[in-house]
Write a protein that holds these residues in place. Structure first.
Motif, mmCIF file in Angstrom:
data_model
loop_
_atom_site.group_PDB
_atom_site.id
_atom_site.type_symbol
_atom_site.label_atom_id
_atom_site.label_comp_id
_atom_site.label_asym_id
_atom_site.label_seq_id
_atom_site.Cartn_x
_atom_site.Cartn_y
_atom_site.Cartn_z
ATOM 1 N N ALA A 10 0.829 -1.208 0.000
ATOM 2 C CA ALA A 10 0.000 0.000 0.000
ATOM 3 C C ALA A 10 0.862 1.257 0.000
ATOM 4 O O ALA A 10 2.012 1.246 0.447
ATOM 5 C CB ALA A 10 -0.920 -0.001 1.225
ATOM 6 N N ASP A 11 0.295 2.333 -0.542
ATOM 7 C CA ASP A 11 0.904 3.656 -0.447
ATOM 8 C C ASP A 11 2.290 3.725 -1.090
ATOM 9 O O ASP A 11 3.171 4.430 -0.611
ATOM 10 C CB ASP A 11 0.979 4.080 1.037
ATOM 11 C CG ASP A 11 1.302 5.567 1.208
ATOM 12 O OD1 ASP A 11 0.713 6.392 0.481
ATOM 13 O OD2 ASP A 11 2.168 5.887 2.039
ATOM 14 N N GLY A 12 2.490 2.991 -2.177
ATOM 15 C CA GLY A 12 3.755 3.065 -2.887
ATOM 16 C C GLY A 12 4.880 2.257 -2.286
ATOM 17 O O GLY A 12 5.989 2.213 -2.849
ATOM 18 N N SER A 13 4.673 1.636 -1.147
ATOM 19 C CA SER A 13 5.702 0.776 -0.562
ATOM 20 C C SER A 13 5.816 -0.502 -1.375
ATOM 21 O O SER A 13 4.892 -0.886 -2.088
ATOM 22 C CB SER A 13 5.345 0.438 0.890
ATOM 23 O OG SER A 13 5.243 1.616 1.676
ATOM 24 N N TYR A 14 6.964 -1.158 -1.247
ATOM 25 C CA TYR A 14 7.105 -2.429 -1.964
ATOM 26 C C TYR A 14 8.235 -3.250 -1.350
ATOM 27 O O TYR A 14 9.131 -2.743 -0.677
ATOM 28 C CB TYR A 14 7.373 -2.202 -3.454
ATOM 29 C CG TYR A 14 8.642 -1.456 -3.779
ATOM 30 C CD1 TYR A 14 9.862 -2.129 -3.893
ATOM 31 C CD2 TYR A 14 8.633 -0.075 -4.006
ATOM 32 C CE1 TYR A 14 11.019 -1.452 -4.203
ATOM 33 C CE2 TYR A 14 9.789 0.607 -4.318
ATOM 34 C CZ TYR A 14 10.987 -0.075 -4.415
ATOM 35 O OH TYR A 14 12.145 0.595 -4.721
ATOM 36 N N LEU A 15 8.156 -4.542 -1.624
ATOM 37 C CA LEU A 15 9.240 -5.476 -1.358
ATOM 38 C C LEU A 15 9.689 -6.028 -2.699
ATOM 39 O O LEU A 15 8.902 -6.110 -3.645
ATOM 40 C CB LEU A 15 8.777 -6.624 -0.455
ATOM 41 C CG LEU A 15 8.134 -6.243 0.881
ATOM 42 C CD1 LEU A 15 7.695 -7.502 1.625
ATOM 43 C CD2 LEU A 15 9.103 -5.441 1.730
ATOM 44 N N ALA A 16 10.957 -6.408 -2.794
ATOM 45 C CA ALA A 16 11.453 -6.906 -4.076
ATOM 46 C C ALA A 16 12.582 -7.891 -3.850
ATOM 47 O O ALA A 16 13.141 -7.998 -2.753
ATOM 48 C CB ALA A 16 11.925 -5.744 -4.949
#
Length: 423
Positions: A103-109
């Motif tokens: 959410a809200d532009g956060s991410y895991l990669a």
């Protein structure tokens, strides 16, 4: 047949392949000498064990050109086609990484990065192995490794086998060193004046190479501790005894400690294979090596059912497994542990060794229970990536701080709280 008997035989094989204390001490001394003395130690051990003075460690462009110019054209085309097949198969293994939006532009990669430099050991001694060049270099190239180094023991004239040089040329590899044994592994791990250290070492070798790889693990990565070659064959009454025997001997000729096992439901086939092995042994150029392997670790087991044969092979977890039975694909579906599986009469193990495209660097010593053959994955590393926006951080910081304090790590909790969130 009792599974317990097979397991006892496996234990004997492992004991023979572990080496002894004298060999281990020798390897440790070589590694220390190369680490502290560099090229001087490499030359000293090459003179001692390989029987010649190594003036230039690196293969020259002239040596490569001579090998290529005088190489059989038909064989060159065969190597080209094999390389094409190997590359096509390994290109299917390429990983791209991934991004997991939050959410809200956060991410895991996950970020996939090729290793910077790898050293590929190509065995020498009793045989030449251009196929090992293809099997080790191509996955590294597909992965994107920038620097690929080959080391291989030279003959007493100070030359590498023509086929090895040609295979390297075909793949565009020019950094090749005439160094074998434990001194080659040490040079790749620690570097010398002539050989820059690498990040990972792959490729099979003799007991001294295997022990050296084990010793330097941690300083560099390694692919596996590969023991002498193994083949197991599941066969029933539909198999041809002469073909089964030939396939068993195809691996026995590698090394006196090679393992060749037949598990069959047919007493008649078992008896015929034993006769065929003895007959074909006398016709092999490498009879002495193959005979020693057969006498030490050649076994024939007769089971009451195919299911019992499958259970036995899964217990063995062989490097190579051939299935020559009726409904061979159904049998293959029940195999859990094998480095490489070869299904049907026309999929003899050398098909995979040289040409089909699969890799022939495979786990031995029953490590197929948990290990895989060499692949593109061996030449990459994966980094996790975290990006939290301020809003995502605010929503989760109290939870993270509580979990940190649960483990008694106040510094962890305060690191999260320092961003502005207050209790």
């Amino acid at each position: 047949m009792k599974i317990e008997q097979l397991q006892q035989d496996i234990s004997l094989k492992r004991a023979l392949e572990k080496g002894n204390e004298a060999q281990l001490q020798t390897v440790r001394q070589v590694i220390e000498d190369v680490r502290t003395q560099g090229d001087v130690a490499v030359r000293m051990y090459t003179k001692k064990w390989d029987g010649f003075t190594l003036n230039n460690l690196k293969v020259t462009t002239e040596e490569i050109a001579t090998a290529v110019d005088t190489f059989d054209r038909e064989l060159y085309q065969d190597l080209q086609e094999a390389a094409k097949n190997i590359r096509a198969y390994h290109e299917q293994q390429v990983r791209q990484g991934f991004t997991m939006p939050l959410a809200d532009g956060s991410y895991l990669a996950q970020k996939v990065t090729a290793l910077d430099a790898v050293g590929l050991y190509v065995p020498g001694g009793t045989a030449a192995y251009p196929s090992s060049v293809l099997m080790n270099v191509i996955p590294a190239q597909v992965a994107g490794v920038e620097r690929i180094v080959i080391t291989s023991p030279a003959n007493q004239e100070g030359l590498l086998p023509q086929g090895v040089l040609v295979a390297a040329h075909l793949l565009g590899i020019t950094e090749i060193y005439k160094v074998g044994g434990a001194q080659a592994i040490a040079a790749l791990a620690y570097g010398t004046e002539s050989i820059q250290a690498v990040d990972k070492i792959t490729g099979p070798g003799n007991i001294f190479v295997a022990l050296a790889k084990r010793e330097v693990f941690g300083e560099v990565a390694i692919d596996m501790i590969a023991g002498p070659s193994e083949i197991a064959i599941i066969a029933d009454e539909t198999a041809y005894a002469d073909e089964v025997a030939a396939d068993l001997l195809s691996q026995a000729e590698h090394d006196p400690l090679s393992c060749a096992i037949l598990v069959t439901t047919s007493i008649k086939l078992a008896q015929e294979v034993v006769q065929q092995v003895e007959q074909q042994l006398t016709q092999l150029p490498r009879e002495a090596i193959a005979r020693q392997a057969i006498e030490q670790l050649g076994k024939v087991y007769v089971t009451a059912t195919i299911e019992e044969a499958i259970k036995a092979v899964n217990s063995l977890a062989p490097e190579h497994l051939e299935i020559m039975t009726e409904h061979a694909e159904e049998v293959a579906a029940k195999i859990k542990h094998a480095g490489g599986i070869f299904i049907g009469r026309y999929s003899s193990e050398p098909v995979g060794d040289y040409f089909a495209g699969t890799n022939h660097v495979l786990p031995t010593n029953s490590t197929a229970r948990f290990a895989s053959g060499l692949s593109v994955d061996d030449f990459i590393k994966k980094s996790s990536v975290v990006y939290y926006s301020q809003k995502t951080w605010q929503e989760n910081a109290p939870k993270i701080a509580r979990l940190a304090r649960l483990e008694g790590l106040e510094g962890h909790a305060r690191a999260v709280e320092s961003r502005g969130w207050k209790k």
